[in-house]
Design a protein around this motif. Structure first.
Motif, PDB file in Angstrom:
ATOM      1  N   LEU A 197       0.826  -1.215   0.000  1.00  0.00           N
ATOM      2  CA  LEU A 197       0.000   0.000   0.000  1.00  0.00           C
ATOM      3  C   LEU A 197       0.853   1.255   0.000  1.00  0.00           C
ATOM      4  O   LEU A 197       0.483   2.272  -0.595  1.00  0.00           O
ATOM      5  CB  LEU A 197      -0.931  -0.014   1.213  1.00  0.00           C
ATOM      6  CG  LEU A 197      -2.001  -1.102   1.243  1.00  0.00           C
ATOM      7  CD1 LEU A 197      -2.807  -1.026   2.533  1.00  0.00           C
ATOM      8  CD2 LEU A 197      -2.919  -1.009   0.030  1.00  0.00           C
ATOM      9  N   LEU A 198       2.006   1.186   0.648  1.00  0.00           N
ATOM     10  CA  LEU A 198       2.885   2.350   0.690  1.00  0.00           C
ATOM     11  C   LEU A 198       3.558   2.585  -0.654  1.00  0.00           C
ATOM     12  O   LEU A 198       3.569   3.713  -1.170  1.00  0.00           O
ATOM     13  CB  LEU A 198       3.937   2.159   1.782  1.00  0.00           C
ATOM     14  CG  LEU A 198       5.007   3.244   1.898  1.00  0.00           C
ATOM     15  CD1 LEU A 198       4.364   4.588   2.177  1.00  0.00           C
ATOM     16  CD2 LEU A 198       6.001   2.896   2.999  1.00  0.00           C
ATOM     17  N   SER A 201       1.027   3.854  -3.079  1.00  0.00           N
ATOM     18  CA  SER A 201       0.098   4.804  -2.452  1.00  0.00           C
ATOM     19  C   SER A 201      -0.466   5.797  -3.457  1.00  0.00           C
ATOM     20  O   SER A 201      -1.626   6.226  -3.342  1.00  0.00           O
ATOM     21  CB  SER A 201       0.802   5.547  -1.322  1.00  0.00           C
ATOM     22  OG  SER A 201       1.945   6.249  -1.814  1.00  0.00           O
ATOM     23  N   GLY A 205      -4.473   5.570  -3.685  1.00  0.00           N
ATOM     24  CA  GLY A 205      -4.986   6.761  -3.013  1.00  0.00           C
ATOM     25  C   GLY A 205      -5.576   7.801  -3.940  1.00  0.00           C
ATOM     26  O   GLY A 205      -5.855   8.922  -3.510  1.00  0.00           O
ATOM     27  N   MET A 211      -9.713   4.259  -0.452  1.00  0.00           N
ATOM     28  CA  MET A 211      -9.133   4.427   0.883  1.00  0.00           C
ATOM     29  C   MET A 211     -10.151   4.080   1.967  1.00  0.00           C
ATOM     30  O   MET A 211      -9.785   3.543   3.021  1.00  0.00           O
ATOM     31  CB  MET A 211      -8.638   5.860   1.059  1.00  0.00           C
ATOM     32  CG  MET A 211      -7.558   6.274   0.062  1.00  0.00           C
ATOM     33  SD  MET A 211      -6.014   5.340   0.265  1.00  0.00           S
ATOM     34  CE  MET A 211      -5.263   6.239   1.623  1.00  0.00           C
ATOM     35  N   CYS A 254      -3.168   3.120   7.100  1.00  0.00           N
ATOM     36  CA  CYS A 254      -2.915   3.356   5.674  1.00  0.00           C
ATOM     37  C   CYS A 254      -4.148   3.965   5.023  1.00  0.00           C
ATOM     38  O   CYS A 254      -4.040   4.863   4.176  1.00  0.00           O
ATOM     39  CB  CYS A 254      -2.543   2.048   4.975  1.00  0.00           C
ATOM     40  SG  CYS A 254      -0.918   1.378   5.413  1.00  0.00           S
ATOM     41  N   GLY A 257      -4.319   7.484   5.366  1.00  0.00           N
ATOM     42  CA  GLY A 257      -3.214   8.186   4.730  1.00  0.00           C
ATOM     43  C   GLY A 257      -2.059   8.481   5.662  1.00  0.00           C
ATOM     44  O   GLY A 257      -1.145   9.243   5.302  1.00  0.00           O
ATOM     45  N   TYR A 259       0.860   7.093   6.677  1.00  0.00           N
ATOM     46  CA  TYR A 259       1.817   6.024   6.396  1.00  0.00           C
ATOM     47  C   TYR A 259       2.971   6.011   7.390  1.00  0.00           C
ATOM     48  O   TYR A 259       3.550   4.955   7.643  1.00  0.00           O
ATOM     49  CB  TYR A 259       2.350   6.164   4.961  1.00  0.00           C
ATOM     50  CG  TYR A 259       1.286   5.945   3.915  1.00  0.00           C
ATOM     51  CD1 TYR A 259       0.820   4.662   3.645  1.00  0.00           C
ATOM     52  CD2 TYR A 259       0.724   7.020   3.219  1.00  0.00           C
ATOM     53  CE1 TYR A 259      -0.163   4.450   2.692  1.00  0.00           C
ATOM     54  CE2 TYR A 259      -0.258   6.812   2.270  1.00  0.00           C
ATOM     55  CZ  TYR A 259      -0.696   5.531   2.006  1.00  0.00           C
ATOM     56  OH  TYR A 259      -1.677   5.323   1.067  1.00  0.00           O
ATOM     57  N   SER A 392      -1.847  11.376   1.394  1.00  0.00           N
ATOM     58  CA  SER A 392      -2.955  11.177   0.460  1.00  0.00           C
ATOM     59  C   SER A 392      -4.030  12.216   0.714  1.00  0.00           C
ATOM     60  O   SER A 392      -4.568  12.313   1.820  1.00  0.00           O
ATOM     61  CB  SER A 392      -3.529   9.763   0.615  1.00  0.00           C
ATOM     62  OG  SER A 392      -4.663   9.589  -0.214  1.00  0.00           O
ATOM     63  N   ALA A 395      -7.658  10.552   1.446  1.00  0.00           N
ATOM     64  CA  ALA A 395      -7.699   9.571   2.524  1.00  0.00           C
ATOM     65  C   ALA A 395      -9.105   9.446   3.091  1.00  0.00           C
ATOM     66  O   ALA A 395      -9.957  10.324   2.930  1.00  0.00           O
ATOM     67  CB  ALA A 395      -6.723   9.963   3.627  1.00  0.00           C
TER      68      ALA A 395
END
Length: 448
Positions: A197-198, A201, A205, A211, A254, A257, A259, A392, A395
């Motif tokens: 996910l990172l 992103s 996102g 999200m 996550c 948003g 992270y 993000s 988010a």
């Protein structure tokens, strides 16, 4: 590098600050666990299989966090998943071990097929491999429906690897694996969902709805796993569902948003969960001792009021002070997450004070709570600054934190209620317990 000159199968790596710290974590934990296994598996005929599979999981995990392109990430992701399935076969002569392998392989195959399809939408139009930092721009040029599809496929693979709803049905059935395997799996492999996910992103996102899906799945897993953990009678089983709940919290962050908080939680969870699994034998002995101790005296009404007041005021005040003092310009999502953490810390503090309320326990609990609050605020702030993690704009809204808060409060009320809500308590208990037993094992038990 332009899209037209991208090599079809280039193995591109990156060595940013996140790759550095995660590589150190993976290699350090793998070394620690293998040193433990030298004594634990001494004379075991399957020791060679364990060492080979463990090193394969370690190598692919390091490649995963260092991947710099779509192709290298996909190869590392599939390699780590395949190596984990092989590692779960350390004692494949056991029926439970083979069941765990089948469940894991089946869910990984389904979710990872979606990952490959999603990444194919990126690679094929580009005519070759694409650096990870160029993926968001590639996806942004696609129709909205394709953007959503790619994001959902990536999210599904991340949820499966971290044993989140609705792909959770593999981790609880891996208990036949030896303790070193469980330590490596729970401390390292399940964290890969947050890494995916990172790294993607900018793709997942783009739309807030995606999200929100991430957040809801994470919060649902937190509630579900927390309920099941309370009904598990075995130490290892409780640790399994504790991992699922912790991964759910990480996935939630996550979705918000945040992270930096997710990576901090990933590292912290890896360290303490590996220690818990490697010390599971000590935990079994401690529980045996506690069962033989006399029951504590019931708390007086004054003690209950004092414990609840301290458990509510101290964590909330500490985290607000830490937030204002260390990160005054934080977002609403950060403030909401701090409030959620304050709630969980307060429940822990309150449970401890209700069990044993004294001046010493009160002073120690307050000091530890303040230390945790300022330490958490400082760590998340420094992680965000050190790793230059993305943010993000789409988010999930922070008010969705009401979902896990309400679920956890209901669970806490049910566990504390002895004379009321017995029907609801019984329903939650039986439903939670039934989800942890395979149908094959249940049918065998009934046939006997």
């Amino acid at each position: 590098m332009s899209a037209g000159t991208n090599a079809p199968l280039a193995l591109t790596l990156q060595w940013d600050s996140l790759a550095q710290i995660m590589s150190m974590l993976v290699l350090g934990l793998s070394t620690l666990i293998q040193v433990f296994a030298l004594r634990y598996l001494r004379g075991d005929a399957r020791q060679t299989w364990f060492v080979t599979s463990t090193n394969a999981v370690t190598a692919f995990s390091v490649l995963l966090v260092c991947a710099g392109s779509v192709t290298s990430f996909a190869l590392a992701w599939l390699g780590a998943g395949s190596a984990l399935v092989a590692l779960l076969g350390t004692y494949r002569n056991l029926d439970q071990a083979r069941d765990g392998m089948r469940r894991t392989a089946r869910r990984f195959a389904i979710a990872d097929s979606g990952l490959l399809i999603g990444l194919a939408f990126v690679i094929v139009p580009a005519g070759g491999d694409v650096p990870l930092n160029e993926v968001p721009s590639q996806v942004a040029a696609m129709p909205s429906a394709i953007q959503m599809l790619i994001a959902l496929l990536l999210v599904a693979s991340a949820l499966a690897r971290s044993s989140q709803l609705p792909f959770h049905g593999w981790l609880p059935f891996t208990l036949a694996a030896p303790t070193p395997v469980s330590a490596l799996m729970h401390a390292g492999v399940v964290n890969a969902g947050a890494i995916l996910l990172l790294r993607f992103s900018g793709t997942v996102g783009i739309h807030q709805s995606i999200m929100i899906v991430i957040f809801v799945m994470g919060s649902a897993t937190v509630i579900y796993a927390s309920a099941v953990r309370l009904v598990r009678p075995d130490v290892k089983g409780r640790l399994v569902f504790s991992t699922m709940a912790q991964m759910g919290f990480m996935i939630m962050t996550c979705g918000l948003g945040l992270y930096a908080a997710a990576i901090f939680h990933l590292i912290a969870h890896s360290l303490f969960k590996s220690a818990l699994f490697l010390g599971a034998g000590t935990g079994v002995r401690q529980r045996a001792i506690e069962r033989n101790l006399p029951a504590p005296a019931p708390a007086t009404p004054l003690t209950v009021v004092a414990a609840i007041t301290v458990a509510f005021v101290v964590p909330l005040a500490s985290l607000i002070a830490a937030k204002v003092g260390l990160t005054p310009n934080g977002s609403n999502a950060e403030l909401g997450l701090f409030a959620f953490v304050a709630l969980t810390v307060g429940v822990t503090l309150g449970a401890g004070l209700l069990t044993h309320f004294s001046f010493q326990s009160l002073a120690l609990g307050v000091l530890m709570t303040i230390g945790v609050a300022f330490g958490y605020a400082a760590a998340t702030h420094e992680f965000g600054a050190a790793f230059n993690l993305p943010t993000s704009a789409a988010a999930a809204p922070p008010w969705l934190l009401i979902i896990p808060v309400a679920g956890l409060l209901i669970i806490e009320v049910l566990t504390r209620t002895r004379t009321r809500l017995t029907t609801l308590r019984g329903l939650v208990y039986t439903r939670s317990l039934s989800t942890t037993v395979s149908r094959g094992a249940l049918s065998k038990g009934l046939s006997r």
